[in-house]
Write a protein that holds these residues in place. Structure first.
Motif, short mmCIF file in Angstrom:
data_model
loop_
_atom_site.label_atom_id
_atom_site.label_comp_id
_atom_site.label_asym_id
_atom_site.label_seq_id
_atom_site.Cartn_x
_atom_site.Cartn_y
_atom_site.Cartn_z
N GLU A 181 15.78 8.22 -4.27
CA GLU A 181 15.82 9.67 -4.13
C GLU A 181 16.41 10.34 -5.37
O GLU A 181 16.73 11.50 -5.35
CB GLU A 181 16.63 10.06 -2.89
CG GLU A 181 16.01 9.59 -1.60
CD GLU A 181 16.77 10.03 -0.38
OE1 GLU A 181 16.20 10.83 0.38
OE2 GLU A 181 17.93 9.60 -0.20
N ASP A 182 16.53 9.59 -6.45
CA ASP A 182 17.08 10.12 -7.69
C ASP A 182 15.95 10.34 -8.69
O ASP A 182 15.46 9.40 -9.30
CB ASP A 182 18.12 9.16 -8.26
CG ASP A 182 18.86 9.73 -9.45
OD1 ASP A 182 18.94 10.97 -9.56
OD2 ASP A 182 19.36 8.94 -10.26
N GLY A 183 15.49 11.57 -8.82
CA GLY A 183 14.41 11.88 -9.74
C GLY A 183 13.04 11.89 -9.07
O GLY A 183 12.16 12.62 -9.48
N TYR A 184 12.85 11.08 -8.08
CA TYR A 184 11.61 11.05 -7.30
C TYR A 184 11.93 10.43 -5.95
O TYR A 184 12.95 9.77 -5.79
CB TYR A 184 10.49 10.26 -8.01
CG TYR A 184 10.81 8.79 -8.19
CD1 TYR A 184 10.36 7.84 -7.28
CD2 TYR A 184 11.56 8.35 -9.27
CE1 TYR A 184 10.65 6.50 -7.44
CE2 TYR A 184 11.86 7.00 -9.43
CZ TYR A 184 11.39 6.08 -8.52
OH TYR A 184 11.68 4.75 -8.67
N HIS A 185 11.04 10.64 -4.99
CA HIS A 185 11.25 10.12 -3.65
C HIS A 185 10.26 9.00 -3.36
O HIS A 185 9.05 9.21 -3.47
CB HIS A 185 11.10 11.23 -2.61
CG HIS A 185 12.20 12.23 -2.69
ND1 HIS A 185 12.20 13.27 -3.59
CD2 HIS A 185 13.35 12.33 -1.99
CE1 HIS A 185 13.30 13.97 -3.44
NE2 HIS A 185 14.02 13.42 -2.47
N TYR A 186 10.79 7.83 -3.01
CA TYR A 186 9.95 6.69 -2.67
C TYR A 186 10.71 5.81 -1.69
O TYR A 186 11.89 5.52 -1.89
CB TYR A 186 9.61 5.88 -3.92
CG TYR A 186 8.62 4.76 -3.66
CD1 TYR A 186 7.25 5.03 -3.59
CD2 TYR A 186 9.05 3.47 -3.44
CE1 TYR A 186 6.33 4.02 -3.33
CE2 TYR A 186 8.15 2.45 -3.17
CZ TYR A 186 6.79 2.73 -3.14
OH TYR A 186 5.89 1.73 -2.87
N ALA A 187 10.02 5.38 -0.65
CA ALA A 187 10.61 4.46 0.33
C ALA A 187 9.75 3.22 0.39
O ALA A 187 8.53 3.31 0.59
CB ALA A 187 10.69 5.11 1.70
N TYR A 188 10.36 2.07 0.20
CA TYR A 188 9.69 0.79 0.37
C TYR A 188 10.07 0.30 1.77
O TYR A 188 11.25 0.17 2.09
CB TYR A 188 10.13 -0.21 -0.69
CG TYR A 188 9.61 -1.60 -0.47
CD1 TYR A 188 8.24 -1.86 -0.48
CD2 TYR A 188 10.48 -2.66 -0.24
CE1 TYR A 188 7.75 -3.14 -0.27
CE2 TYR A 188 10.00 -3.94 -0.03
CZ TYR A 188 8.64 -4.17 -0.05
OH TYR A 188 8.16 -5.43 0.15
N MET A 189 9.06 0.09 2.62
CA MET A 189 9.30 -0.22 4.02
C MET A 189 8.57 -1.50 4.41
O MET A 189 7.55 -1.84 3.82
CB MET A 189 8.85 0.95 4.90
CG MET A 189 9.49 2.26 4.49
SD MET A 189 8.97 3.67 5.50
CE MET A 189 10.01 3.40 6.94
N ILE A 240 4.71 -1.33 3.14
CA ILE A 240 4.13 -0.07 2.66
C ILE A 240 5.15 0.66 1.81
O ILE A 240 6.35 0.40 1.88
CB ILE A 240 3.67 0.86 3.82
CG1 ILE A 240 4.87 1.33 4.64
CG2 ILE A 240 2.60 0.22 4.67
CD1 ILE A 240 4.56 2.51 5.54
N GLY A 241 4.64 1.57 1.02
CA GLY A 241 5.48 2.48 0.27
C GLY A 241 5.11 3.89 0.70
O GLY A 241 3.96 4.16 1.02
N ILE A 242 6.07 4.77 0.71
CA ILE A 242 5.82 6.18 0.98
C ILE A 242 6.41 6.96 -0.19
O ILE A 242 7.56 6.75 -0.57
CB ILE A 242 6.43 6.63 2.31
CG1 ILE A 242 5.79 5.86 3.47
CG2 ILE A 242 6.27 8.14 2.49
CD1 ILE A 242 6.36 6.16 4.82
N THR A 283 0.86 -1.17 0.00
CA THR A 283 0.00 0.00 0.00
C THR A 283 0.90 1.22 0.00
O THR A 283 1.92 1.25 0.70
CB THR A 283 -0.89 0.00 1.26
OG1 THR A 283 -1.71 -1.16 1.23
CG2 THR A 283 -1.74 1.24 1.35
N VAL A 284 0.56 2.24 -0.77
CA VAL A 284 1.39 3.43 -0.87
C VAL A 284 0.70 4.61 -0.19
O VAL A 284 -0.48 4.87 -0.41
CB VAL A 284 1.70 3.78 -2.34
CG1 VAL A 284 2.52 5.06 -2.44
CG2 VAL A 284 2.43 2.63 -3.01
N VAL A 285 1.46 5.29 0.64
CA VAL A 285 0.99 6.49 1.34
C VAL A 285 1.68 7.69 0.68
O VAL A 285 2.91 7.71 0.56
CB VAL A 285 1.36 6.42 2.84
CG1 VAL A 285 0.89 7.68 3.55
CG2 VAL A 285 0.78 5.18 3.48
#
Length: 94
Positions: free
Chosen positions: A35-43, A51-53, A8-10
């Motif tokens: 963090e290269d071009g867009y910010h996304y964290a898979y946790m 989750i994804g943020i 699920t992405v927040v």
């Protein structure tokens, strides 16, 4: 065609702040960080919650009042009152 589960992405107004909150308050581990071009964290948690943020701004979304969200991330704990107290102590709202 097989459909498989993904995280699920927040979408976050404060990307770094929300990643830190899930990591430090709820114990999620950052598995992958982009963090290269867009910010996304898979946790992920040790119990397997994934989750994804992502940055709301980079996705072209303007966050509104949280009470009007249409996605709810559900979790299960043994002691709900203790969990709520933990969230409030960490600056969260219940």
């Amino acid at each position: 065609m097989e459909i498989r589960p993904r995280e699920t992405v927040v979408l976050a107004g404060d990307f770094a702040g929300l990643v830190a909150w899930y990591r430090d308050v709820l114990g999620f581990k950052v598995v992958q960080l982009f963090e290269d071009g867009y910010h996304y964290a898979y946790m992920e948690t040790a119990s397997g919650i994934k989750i994804g943020i992502a940055s709301a701004e980079e996705m072209g979304v303007v966050p509104v009042d949280r009470s009007k969200n249409t996605v709810i991330l559900q979790v299960e704990v043994d002691d709900v009152q203790h969990f709520f107290a933990h969230l409030e102590e960490a600056g969260g709202a219940v």
